[in-house]
Design an enzyme around this catalytic site. Structure first.
Site, short mmCIF file in Angstrom:
data_model
loop_
_atom_site.label_atom_id
_atom_site.label_comp_id
_atom_site.label_asym_id
_atom_site.label_seq_id
_atom_site.Cartn_x
_atom_site.Cartn_y
_atom_site.Cartn_z
N LYS A 35 44.88 21.91 39.10
CA LYS A 35 44.88 23.03 38.00
C LYS A 35 45.61 24.27 38.72
O LYS A 35 45.69 24.51 39.76
CB LYS A 35 43.42 23.21 37.75
CG LYS A 35 42.58 23.67 38.78
CD LYS A 35 41.16 23.96 38.35
CE LYS A 35 40.38 24.78 39.21
NZ LYS A 35 38.80 24.98 39.09
N ARG A 133 27.21 27.56 33.31
CA ARG A 133 28.63 27.59 32.80
C ARG A 133 29.12 26.74 31.71
O ARG A 133 28.76 27.13 30.55
CB ARG A 133 29.64 27.75 33.76
CG ARG A 133 30.99 28.54 33.80
CD ARG A 133 31.85 28.49 34.82
NE ARG A 133 32.14 27.25 35.29
CZ ARG A 133 33.02 27.07 36.35
NH1 ARG A 133 33.66 27.96 37.14
NH2 ARG A 133 33.19 25.77 36.80
N TYR A 261 53.24 55.98 48.87
CA TYR A 261 52.61 56.88 47.65
C TYR A 261 51.49 57.68 48.33
O TYR A 261 50.50 56.83 48.96
CB TYR A 261 52.35 55.98 46.62
CG TYR A 261 53.33 55.62 45.67
CD1 TYR A 261 54.21 56.58 45.07
CD2 TYR A 261 53.66 54.13 45.58
CE1 TYR A 261 55.24 55.99 44.15
CE2 TYR A 261 54.80 53.78 44.81
CZ TYR A 261 55.40 54.52 44.03
OH TYR A 261 56.57 54.34 43.36
N MET A 309 54.46 48.46 44.21
CA MET A 309 54.71 47.15 43.24
C MET A 309 55.68 46.24 43.96
O MET A 309 55.57 44.99 43.74
CB MET A 309 55.37 47.69 41.97
CG MET A 309 55.50 46.52 41.03
SD MET A 309 56.39 47.11 39.29
CE MET A 309 54.95 48.13 38.71
#
Length: 375
Positions: A35, A133, A261, A309
């Site tokens: 998965k 769950r 930054y 980023m």
């Protein structure tokens, strides 16, 4: 050439599969969990490898993952752990995908759809033995079966549950879940039903041989990480994923130079800073700002300044041989040094699973058999 890339070692995957198989109780078989793009490792190539290794089943979460496996020529039985929506049922039946069932209304719809196709839908029923769950509470199993078994186009092949804390040293909770699962299997047997039972995840496979039943569902251990560090019987596993980039600029800096930054890192002395074109867009966690490390020329270099980023910066003052375009390892080994998913996860307050899934989204991925491709 890509700025960053992921390498997947299929030889390591085969090694980990063999370690899982060695731990199986007699009579149990492997259901390989692929998965979420095989935990970021590449679902289709990993699935093909597991088929070649001898896995008996595969498991995905979502219907479209199972359809993609079928389109890739994977014929092994595929279990869809989240079940299928009504709009997906016809396609699932045509592709012989096995939905997990936990709602009787879905079972009815599935049966009706199968009848309209002159087919039979094969299903596994999900029990909630204590995780709270997904699944039918054990006390409702008999009533659920009473209706399920009247549906004309449903074939009940299996019953499954999932351990909530088999990866913890204290097995009290897992033992209780196992008792409830055994009781459910006994109920099925008393009704003359012979079905496949499965509850063991990677931790259950490694630490709870009494929980192997007919199938065991290794996931994270196939990809080279232990489910946790609390296991009583850890396995010899090899990490499958490596995450690499390169130095795109080396810069000599003076003392007092802010980096990145917000200037959250300021150089205390003259040094060299390497800029590396990887950031949180590539799955490298921002939480590694001023905390992580990368490997350059077989040596560890601290990440300094904020992870942005698309870029990070590392202090390579102590690596005078470092050059622009040198390979950088962000996850994996270089020489005798290694950065593990567990190390990154601990720094980020998460688990290795999340690290793999995040980094594995990188679009540049190569597969090799123990010798990495050059990029």
């Amino acid at each position: 050439m890509a700025h960053s890339w992921v390498e997947i070692d299929l030889a390591a995957l085969r090694h980990n599969y063999s370690r899982a198989k060695e731990r199986l109780a007699p009579g149990s078989r492997i259901l390989g969990v692929v998965k979420s793009d095989a935990y970021g490792h590449g679902m289709i190539p990993v699935a093909r490898e597991l088929v070649a290794c001898g896995a008996s089943f595969l498991a995905v979460s979502k219907h479209w993952e199972a359809v993609d496996l079928r389109a890739a020529g994977i014929r092994l039985p595929i279990l869809c752990l989240l079940g299928v929506e009504p709009s997906e049922m016809a396609e699932a039946i045509r592709n012989e995908i096995r939905p997990v069932i936990y709602r009787i209304d879905h079972a009815r719809r599935l049966s009706d759809t199968a009848r309209s196709l002159n087919a039979t839908a094969t299903v596994h029923v999900k029990l909630d033995t204590g995780m709270g769950r997904l699944g039918i509470p054990c006390r409702h199993l008999e009533a659920f079966l009473n209706e399920l078994l009247t549906l004309p186009a449903i074939r009940l092949e299996g019953v499954l549950s999932h351990f909530a804390s088999a990866d913890e040293a204290d097995k009290t909770s897992s033992t209780l879940q196992l008792t409830r699962f055994r009781e459910a299997m006994a109920l099925l047997s008393a009704r003359g039903l012979s079905v496949l039972g499965h509850i063991a995840n990677s931790a259950g496979l490694l630490d709870l041989p009494q929980a192997h039943f007919d199938l065991a569902r290794p996931g994270i251990m196939l990809y080279g990480s232990p489910p946790s560090l609390e296991l009583h019987k850890p396995a010899d596993l090899r990490p499958v994923m490596t995450f690499k980039s390169k130095i795109i600029q080396l810069k000599d800096v003076q003392a007092g130079q802010p980096i990145g930054y917000g200037g959250t890192f300021v150089t205390a002395a003259p040094g060299r800073i390497a800029t590396i074109p990887v950031g949180y867009d590539d799955g490298y966690p921002r939480l590694l700002s001023n905390r992580g490390r990368v490997l350059v020329r077989g040596m560890s270099a601290p990440v300094v300044g904020r992870v942005s980023m698309n870029m990070i910066t590392a202090d390579v003052t102590h690596i005078p041989s470092a050059r622009e375009d040198d390979e950088v390892v962000l996850l994996g080994a270089q020489g005798t040094e290694r950065v593990t998913a567990e190390e990154i996860a601990q720094l980020c307050g998460t688990i290795s699973y999340e690290i793999y899934c995040s980094i594995g989204r990188n679009r540049f991925k190569s597969f090799h058999n123990g010798i990495a491709n050059s990029n």
